[in-house]
Scaffold this active site. Sequence first.
Site, PDB file in Angstrom:
ATOM      1  N   LYS A   1       0.814  -1.216   0.000  1.00 41.98           N
ATOM      2  CA  LYS A   1       0.000   0.000   0.000  1.00 41.98           C
ATOM      3  C   LYS A   1       0.853   1.273   0.000  1.00 41.98           C
ATOM      4  CE  LYS A   1      -0.933   0.048   5.022  1.00 41.98           C
ATOM      5  NZ  LYS A   1      -0.428   1.362   5.399  1.00 41.98           N
ATOM      6  N   ASP A   2       2.163   1.144   0.298  1.00 38.84           N
ATOM      7  CA  ASP A   2       3.056   2.300   0.269  1.00 38.84           C
ATOM      8  C   ASP A   2       3.614   2.575  -1.125  1.00 38.84           C
ATOM      9  OD1 ASP A   2       2.707   2.557   2.982  1.00 38.84           O
ATOM     10  OD2 ASP A   2       4.637   1.666   3.526  1.00 38.84           O
TER      11      ASP A   2
ATOM     12  N   ARG B   1      -8.025   8.262   4.526  1.00 41.85           N
ATOM     13  CA  ARG B   1      -9.043   7.252   4.196  1.00 41.85           C
ATOM     14  C   ARG B   1      -9.729   6.743   5.455  1.00 41.85           C
ATOM     15  NH1 ARG B   1      -8.933   2.072   5.058  1.00 41.85           N
ATOM     16  NH2 ARG B   1      -6.730   2.198   5.604  1.00 41.85           N
ATOM     17  N   ARG B   2      -8.928   6.375   6.457  1.00 39.41           N
ATOM     18  CA  ARG B   2      -9.520   5.904   7.707  1.00 39.41           C
ATOM     19  C   ARG B   2     -10.297   7.019   8.400  1.00 39.41           C
ATOM     20  NH1 ARG B   2      -3.935   3.128   9.133  1.00 39.41           N
ATOM     21  NH2 ARG B   2      -4.247   1.072   8.190  1.00 39.41           N
TER      22      ARG B   2
ATOM     23  N   ARG C   1       1.160  10.401  13.899  1.00 37.94           N
ATOM     24  CA  ARG C   1       2.259   9.737  13.196  1.00 37.94           C
ATOM     25  C   ARG C   1       2.974   8.828  14.178  1.00 37.94           C
ATOM     26  NH1 ARG C   1       5.426  11.607   9.082  1.00 37.94           N
ATOM     27  NH2 ARG C   1       6.353   9.534   9.340  1.00 37.94           N
TER      28      ARG C   1
ATOM     29  N   ARG D   1       2.041   4.580  18.392  1.00 36.18           N
ATOM     30  CA  ARG D   1       0.600   4.804  18.238  1.00 36.18           C
ATOM     31  C   ARG D   1      -0.200   4.083  19.317  1.00 36.18           C
ATOM     32  NH1 ARG D   1      -0.764   5.722  11.906  1.00 36.18           N
ATOM     33  NH2 ARG D   1       1.265   6.485  11.266  1.00 36.18           N
TER      34      ARG D   1
ATOM     35  N   CYS E   1      -1.418   7.884  -2.868  1.00 35.95           N
ATOM     36  CA  CYS E   1      -1.606   6.834  -1.867  1.00 35.95           C
ATOM     37  C   CYS E   1      -2.320   7.340  -0.615  1.00 35.95           C
ATOM     38  CB  CYS E   1      -0.254   6.246  -1.483  1.00 35.95           C
ATOM     39  SG  CYS E   1       0.608   5.430  -2.832  1.00 35.95           S
TER      40      CYS E   1
END
Length: 321
Positions: free
Chosen positions: A86-87, A134-135, A152, A158, A253
């Site tokens: 996905k990156d 997106r989230r 971040r 996190r 992305c």
Amino acid sequence: MDTQAGATGAIRVGTRGSALAMTQTTTVAERVADLASLPYELVRIRTEGDVLRGSLSQIGGTGVFVAALRDALLEERCDIAVHSLKDLPTLPAPGLTVASVPEREDVRDALCARDGLTLATLPDGARVGTGSPRRAAQLRAARPGLDVVDIRGNVDTRLGRVAGLVIGAPGDLDAVVLAAAGLIRLGRDDAITELIDPAVMLPAPGQGALAVECREAEDTPGTRAALAAYDHLPTRLAVTAERAVLLQLEAGCAAPIGALARLQGEELALEAVVCSLDGRSILRVTRSAPVTDAVAAARLGVELAEELLAAGAADIAPLSS
């Protein structure tokens, strides 16, 4: 073995230095080395994404995690590089090829919340952290009363933001949302309080999958054959369709776009969502087609993207990459 320079005969495997990247890369390196009957060495590469601070959209999107690894490949400082798929930018890098897409891990997003809370039971006003537009958009759509906070940091950083999850950590949030795949690979899936149904939150294109990139001219005996054997066709077809949606939409992305394809026999079912950043406007489309190769998978993604554009996707989301 972990080194900064390759030894004769060993496959030099480029990786970022984060715990997740090292875990993912080691798994890939062990399998490729076994298939090639060769030793391997890990070559740690520092990327801009590991250095720069600020939101991903401000520092250039997830592609900042990829460029230095690609440079290392092209400069022959490593033989293969392992990325979270996905990156990867949707356009290929000249001189390089994705030679293997291993079987995918869980595609879903995961809620990690205090006190075992779920998306439905988090109280209004709860502070939920994510670094993904997106989230964030889909969180706001599902639960408009939540306070979505941009964050971040690596997985441990996190998780430390969630009250009660990590002793001695800040604990200033009620929950964070992370990719389930990363938590599972790190053995931190005990922090997951809910695996979010894709009907509520579609994952990023390629989420849960890895990409093994090498030089197009790579001809080390056994390496290309090993990479080909490691490739998982159902995963490659699914992620090819998902990434074709992004490419056709000309979206980066970090755009508020989700996509998920599943192979069912010879039919590939593809679903995609385009969201406004505030989550108030959402466009969701599903399309299926017989797919047996990457060309057909990409065509399905392009057709679905055209359907999204015809329905007004460009009016509700920032699609310029």
